[in-house]
Design an enzyme around this catalytic site. Structure first.
Site, PDB file in Angstrom:
ATOM      1  N   ASP A   1       4.014  -0.654   2.924  1.00 48.04           N
ATOM      2  CA  ASP A   1       4.197   0.662   2.300  1.00 48.04           C
ATOM      3  C   ASP A   1       4.776   1.633   3.337  1.00 48.04           C
ATOM      4  OD1 ASP A   1       3.308   2.083  -0.441  1.00 48.04           O
ATOM      5  OD2 ASP A   1       2.954   3.481   1.199  1.00 48.04           O
TER       6      ASP A   1
ATOM      7  N   TYR B   1       6.641  11.722   1.327  1.00 52.33           N
ATOM      8  CA  TYR B   1       7.558  11.671   0.189  1.00 52.33           C
ATOM      9  C   TYR B   1       8.466  12.889   0.177  1.00 52.33           C
ATOM     10  CZ  TYR B   1       4.623   7.900  -1.536  1.00 52.33           C
ATOM     11  OH  TYR B   1       3.941   6.715  -1.657  1.00 52.33           O
TER      12      TYR B   1
ATOM     13  N   HIS C   1       1.102  -5.675  -3.251  1.00 52.92           N
ATOM     14  CA  HIS C   1       1.441  -4.592  -2.347  1.00 52.92           C
ATOM     15  C   HIS C   1       0.359  -4.334  -1.302  1.00 52.92           C
ATOM     16  CE1 HIS C   1       3.664  -0.993  -1.253  1.00 52.92           C
ATOM     17  NE2 HIS C   1       2.582  -0.264  -1.385  1.00 52.92           N
TER      18      HIS C   1
END
Length: 340
Positions: free
Chosen positions: A134, A261, A316
């Site tokens: 990630d 982000y 993930h």
């Protein structure tokens, strides 16, 4: 959600999870104007190699509690003590115990700089390994690009390549499969990225106000991104899910965790256009990873891939889902690089 929240409210034992975390040596150090939290676990072997583990969103250092012993004490799990690592696992700046209100916000490049200073400037490791998934894969890749002289190699369980459907002309069948997968991902799965990357504060008010809202926002990702077949508790226990959620809730760090982000959407890609990562790179593809670019795509950025493994199960959150398999891959990849 009603079942999970009821369990959280009436039965969950945070103190047990706190004690679980506290079995690992932990520290804080003042770096880059924040108090950075990290686990520092000595390896049990003849010459343990330092390894930096970087988590992502919506995770935390709780992701690594099953993985770390398999890396620091491989003999305990049937491995070779010569493969032992000394593990350093920080909470990303702005996450969990690396957050206090009002502190500076960090994007990927700043996180990598901070971690490089932790490993070399604070802990004195002139040469170390790095692994991540990630956001941790982006941080790890950035370290490999910006500090190649310090890294023995990098290992990734998510491949952080550009997500541009126009990047391939005359694609091979494998590349066509990836482009189709990417189109679906961009259309159906990136809503969280857009709100976290463009209106993080608005969302942060809601999730900091409602523990149920926070739990739903995080649990949905553990369900969608794991190899659980729709039954999240087939892979993750309620206690392990809620330990991670509780850390976000108790620290009030969900808003600051969105910052990578925002920085990503308003800045350049962490590996500059036209540049490459040239140090030894290992990668393991878990079948339920959110995106699975083929090696031909990855090699445009990572020009020294020395191990590419296809895993049988997992998604993930590999460190939580398949700690044995991930630890074995990390040991195999770094074994020839420790003294190279």
């Amino acid at each position: 959600m009603s079942t999970l929240v009821e369990y959280w409210r009436d039965h969950f034992d945070w103190r047990a999870q706190e004690a679980r975390l506290n079995t690992f040596p932990q520290y804080k150090v003042r770096l880059h104007a924040i108090d950075l939290h990290f686990l520092h676990v000595p390896g049990k072997g003849p010459d343990p190699h330092p390894l930096l583990l970087s988590h992502g969103w919506p995770g935390s250092v709780f992701e690594f509690l099953e993985l770390i012993p398999r890396l620091t004490d491989p003999e305990r799990f049937g491995g070779d003590p010569a493969d032992a690592f000394t593990v350093v696992a920080p909470s990303l700046p702005g996450y969990g115990l690396s957050f206090t209100p009002g502190q500076p916000r960090f994007g990927v490049e700043a996180i990598a700089d901070c971690f490089a200073e932790l490993m070399s400037g604070v802990l004195g490791y002139e040469r170390f390994a790095a692994q991540g998934g990630d956001w941790g894969s982006f941080v790890t890749a950035r370290l490999g690009y910006a500090y190649p002289e310090r890294l023995s190699g990098i290992h990734l369980n998510m491949m952080p390549v550009r997500r541009d459907p126009q990047m391939l002309s005359n694609p091979t069948p494998e590349e066509s499969r990836y482009l189709e997968e990417l189109q679906v991902w961009l259309k159906e799965e990136t809503g969280y990225q857009w709100i976290q990357g463009t209106r993080p504060q608005t969302l942060a008010f809601a999730l900091t106000d409602s523990p149920t809202g926070l739990a739903a926002w995080i649990v949905e990702k553990f369900r969608a991104w794991s190899d659980c077949g729709g039954d999240i508790e087939a892979v993750f226990s309620r206690d392990h899910l809620l330990a991670n959620i509780s850390l976000y809730w108790f620290t009030g760090a969900i808003g600051s965790s969105f910052w990578p982000y925002y920085a990503r959407m308003h800045g350049p890609w962490p590996i500059p256009s036209g540049e490459t990562v040239t140090i030894p790179t290992g990668y393991c593809e878990f079948p339920r990873e959110i995106l699975r670019p083929p090696r031909s795509v990855a090699e445009r950025t990572f020009t020294n891939i020395q191990r590419w493994s296809m895993m049988k199960r997992g998604g993930h959150f590999a460190a939580m889902e398949q700690p044995d398999a991930l630890a074995a891959e990390v040991r195999e990849f770094f074994r020839p690089l420790r003294r190279a």
